[in-house]
Scaffold this motif. Structure first.
Motif, PDB file in Angstrom:
ATOM      1  N   ALA A 236     -11.337   7.590   1.067  1.00  0.00           N
ATOM      2  CA  ALA A 236     -11.981   7.726   2.202  1.00  0.00           C
ATOM      3  C   ALA A 236     -13.142   6.637   2.785  1.00  0.00           C
ATOM      4  CB  ALA A 236     -12.254   9.074   2.711  1.00  0.00           C
ATOM      5  N   TYR A 237     -13.906   6.677   1.583  1.00  0.00           N
ATOM      6  CA  TYR A 237     -15.078   5.718   1.674  1.00  0.00           C
ATOM      7  C   TYR A 237     -14.336   4.208   1.522  1.00  0.00           C
ATOM      8  CZ  TYR A 237     -19.266   2.951   0.395  1.00  0.00           C
ATOM      9  OH  TYR A 237     -20.222   2.065   0.653  1.00  0.00           O
ATOM     10  N   LYS A 238     -13.481   3.978   0.631  1.00  0.00           N
ATOM     11  CA  LYS A 238     -12.832   2.682   0.703  1.00  0.00           C
ATOM     12  C   LYS A 238     -12.261   2.329   1.709  1.00  0.00           C
ATOM     13  CE  LYS A 238      -9.851  -0.079  -2.213  1.00  0.00           C
ATOM     14  NZ  LYS A 238      -8.674   0.029  -3.446  1.00  0.00           N
ATOM     15  N   ALA A 239     -11.645   3.151   2.403  1.00  0.00           N
ATOM     16  CA  ALA A 239     -11.074   2.812   3.617  1.00  0.00           C
ATOM     17  C   ALA A 239     -11.888   2.149   4.749  1.00  0.00           C
ATOM     18  CB  ALA A 239     -10.114   4.085   4.339  1.00  0.00           C
ATOM     19  N   ARG A 240     -13.262   2.645   4.804  1.00  0.00           N
ATOM     20  CA  ARG A 240     -14.237   2.232   5.746  1.00  0.00           C
ATOM     21  C   ARG A 240     -14.779   0.644   5.699  1.00  0.00           C
ATOM     22  NH1 ARG A 240     -18.126   7.482   5.711  1.00  0.00           N
ATOM     23  NH2 ARG A 240     -16.509   9.023   6.443  1.00  0.00           N
ATOM     24  N   THR A 241     -14.518   0.376   4.044  1.00  0.00           N
ATOM     25  CA  THR A 241     -14.887  -1.020   3.809  1.00  0.00           C
ATOM     26  C   THR A 241     -14.003  -2.102   3.413  1.00  0.00           C
ATOM     27  OG1 THR A 241     -15.224  -0.102   1.451  1.00  0.00           O
ATOM     28  CG2 THR A 241     -17.171   0.091   2.897  1.00  0.00           C
ATOM     29  N   THR A 242     -12.893  -1.535   3.079  1.00  0.00           N
ATOM     30  CA  THR A 242     -11.823  -2.509   2.715  1.00  0.00           C
ATOM     31  C   THR A 242     -10.434  -1.737   2.955  1.00  0.00           C
ATOM     32  OG1 THR A 242     -10.784  -3.975   0.934  1.00  0.00           O
ATOM     33  CG2 THR A 242     -11.642  -1.809   0.408  1.00  0.00           C
ATOM     34  N   GLU A 243      -9.484  -2.515   2.715  1.00  0.00           N
ATOM     35  CA  GLU A 243      -8.054  -1.835   3.193  1.00  0.00           C
ATOM     36  C   GLU A 243      -7.527  -1.485   1.811  1.00  0.00           C
ATOM     37  OE1 GLU A 243      -3.627  -3.543   4.753  1.00  0.00           O
ATOM     38  OE2 GLU A 243      -5.329  -4.835   5.005  1.00  0.00           O
ATOM     39  N   LEU A 244      -6.895  -0.189   2.016  1.00  0.00           N
ATOM     40  CA  LEU A 244      -6.139   0.590   0.997  1.00  0.00           C
ATOM     41  C   LEU A 244      -4.979  -0.169   0.806  1.00  0.00           C
ATOM     42  CD1 LEU A 244      -6.829   4.234   1.911  1.00  0.00           C
ATOM     43  CD2 LEU A 244      -8.236   2.776   0.438  1.00  0.00           C
ATOM     44  N   ASP A 245      -4.442  -0.056  -0.519  1.00  0.00           N
ATOM     45  CA  ASP A 245      -2.775  -0.457  -0.785  1.00  0.00           C
ATOM     46  C   ASP A 245      -1.821   0.772  -0.286  1.00  0.00           C
ATOM     47  OD1 ASP A 245      -2.459   1.647  -2.563  1.00  0.00           O
ATOM     48  OD2 ASP A 245      -3.324   0.059  -4.213  1.00  0.00           O
ATOM     49  N   GLU A 246      -0.604   0.505  -0.172  1.00  0.00           N
ATOM     50  CA  GLU A 246       0.442   1.318   0.386  1.00  0.00           C
ATOM     51  C   GLU A 246       0.042   2.656  -0.564  1.00  0.00           C
ATOM     52  OE1 GLU A 246       5.127   1.724   0.788  1.00  0.00           O
ATOM     53  OE2 GLU A 246       4.110  -0.258   0.484  1.00  0.00           O
ATOM     54  N   THR A 247      -0.029   2.428  -1.819  1.00  0.00           N
ATOM     55  CA  THR A 247       0.035   4.103  -2.420  1.00  0.00           C
ATOM     56  C   THR A 247      -1.136   4.824  -2.189  1.00  0.00           C
ATOM     57  OG1 THR A 247       1.202   2.939  -4.399  1.00  0.00           O
ATOM     58  CG2 THR A 247      -0.135   4.991  -4.833  1.00  0.00           C
ATOM     59  N   GLU A 248      -2.282   4.303  -2.093  1.00  0.00           N
ATOM     60  CA  GLU A 248      -3.497   4.665  -1.777  1.00  0.00           C
ATOM     61  C   GLU A 248      -3.559   5.381  -0.353  1.00  0.00           C
ATOM     62  OE1 GLU A 248      -7.101   2.375  -4.367  1.00  0.00           O
ATOM     63  OE2 GLU A 248      -6.301   1.385  -2.425  1.00  0.00           O
ATOM     64  N   ARG A 249      -3.142   4.418   0.772  1.00  0.00           N
ATOM     65  CA  ARG A 249      -2.926   5.048   1.858  1.00  0.00           C
ATOM     66  C   ARG A 249      -1.936   6.472   1.906  1.00  0.00           C
ATOM     67  NH1 ARG A 249      -2.337   0.257   3.505  1.00  0.00           N
ATOM     68  NH2 ARG A 249      -0.040   0.183   3.547  1.00  0.00           N
ATOM     69  N   LYS A 250      -1.018   6.278   1.267  1.00  0.00           N
ATOM     70  CA  LYS A 250      -0.230   7.444   1.518  1.00  0.00           C
ATOM     71  C   LYS A 250      -0.744   8.671   0.904  1.00  0.00           C
ATOM     72  CE  LYS A 250       4.373   9.080  -0.331  1.00  0.00           C
ATOM     73  NZ  LYS A 250       5.497   8.838  -0.968  1.00  0.00           N
ATOM     74  N   ARG A 251      -1.600   8.541  -0.278  1.00  0.00           N
ATOM     75  CA  ARG A 251      -2.038   9.784  -1.209  1.00  0.00           C
ATOM     76  C   ARG A 251      -3.155  10.094   0.026  1.00  0.00           C
ATOM     77  NH1 ARG A 251      -4.916   9.343  -6.442  1.00  0.00           N
ATOM     78  NH2 ARG A 251      -4.598  11.763  -6.044  1.00  0.00           N
ATOM     79  N   SER A 252      -4.050   9.298   0.686  1.00  0.00           N
ATOM     80  CA  SER A 252      -5.245   9.591   1.498  1.00  0.00           C
ATOM     81  C   SER A 252      -4.585  10.280   2.698  1.00  0.00           C
ATOM     82  CB  SER A 252      -5.881   8.349   1.820  1.00  0.00           C
ATOM     83  OG  SER A 252      -7.025   8.849   2.680  1.00  0.00           O
TER      84      SER A 252
END
Length: 272
Positions: A236-252
């Motif tokens: 959640a913190y990473k999503a505010r500062t940079t772009e998540l990859d596809e796997t991270e985005r799905k999990r989040s």
């Protein structure tokens, strides 16, 4: 064709033998803690089922818990495969054993599986969400059997069930504490009470087999490990500062959806 056994009847018939064995176990002076452990499990032990994120979302959204056969039948409608082929695909190397076990008993294709849990994350390797059902589930106490070990340990590679050995290791809900004490007879005298939940259910466990399909209303609480929660917070913190990859985005996204569904249904979620 030979007549199939009723797993739940076998559990009931084993009650007398189980009680006698339990009384022998607790009779020694060094085994006094076993009775306390048995009471702890009897009072606090509930069924837990582990879910991976997609299955957890589906359960909370549809309100339906699908066993292996229901899941395979539903998948077959969209895949073009038969139900048997979907079962083989999903269960992999365990297919022969699992199908052999279920086929050996009355209503085997209606079986649902969980574990006896008295705290903690339980058998985490089956999924990151530990769903603990209420103590009054299932409503029909005669339709649950506890097995001392994983049911597949009583099945050979060809799918043949050692019923004679299995029936010695079964318990009704009324004797689940005694079964747990018998299983952990040699560990309890040197184990601290704080470690009893993990001893009962972690990498090894007492399996619960039941017929009633749980709904979200039957959920007592949902547990997720502190480590997993920290990982989702990191995403959640990473999503505010940079772009998540596809796997991270799905999990989040799955985590946030599950979190909202639990809040909407007033189901307690706790980190352990």
């Amino acid at each position: 064709m030979s007549q199939k056994n009723n797993l739940f009847d076998l559990a009931g018939k084993n009650s007398g033998r189980l009680k006698a064995l339990y009384e022998t176990c607790v009779s020694g002076a060094t085994k006094s803690g076993l009775a306390t452990f048995a009471d702890f499990v009897q009072q606090n032990g509930k069924i837990s089922i582990h879910f991976r994120p997609a299955a957890m979302t589906g359960f909370l959204t549809t309100g339906r818990h699908l066993n292996a056969y229901e899941r395979a039948e539903m998948a077959a409608k969209g895949s073009g495969l038969t139900r048997k082929e979907e079962l083989e695909r999903h269960q992999g190397k365990y297919y022969a054993k699992r199908s052999g076990f279920d086929a050996a008993f009355e209503s085997g294709e209606d079986f649902r599986y969980g574990a006896l849990n008295a705290g903690g994350m339980g058998a985490r390797h089956y999924g990151e969400y530990c769903v603990v059902l209420k103590g009054e589930f299932p409503e029909t106490a005669q339709e649950i059997a506890y097995i001392k070990d994983d049911s597949l340990s009583y099945v050979d590679s060809a799918g043949n069930v050692d019923v004679a050995q299995l029936e010695k290791n079964l318990a009704m809900a009324s004797h689940k504490g005694q079964l747990a004490a018998i299983k952990h007879e040699n560990e309890i005298p040197t184990s601290a009470e704080v470690g009893w939940p993990a001893l009962l259910c972690s990498d090894t466990y007492i399996e619960a087999v039941f017929l009633q399909s749980p709904t979200p209303v039957a959920i007592d609480r949902v547990r997720i490990s502190v480590q997993d929660r920290r990982e989702y917070m990191r995403l959640a913190y990473k999503a505010r500062t940079t772009e998540l990859d596809e796997t991270e985005r799905k999990r989040s996204r799955q985590y946030m959806e599950i979190r909202k569904l639990l809040q909407k249904k007033n189901i307690l979620s706790e980190g352990v």
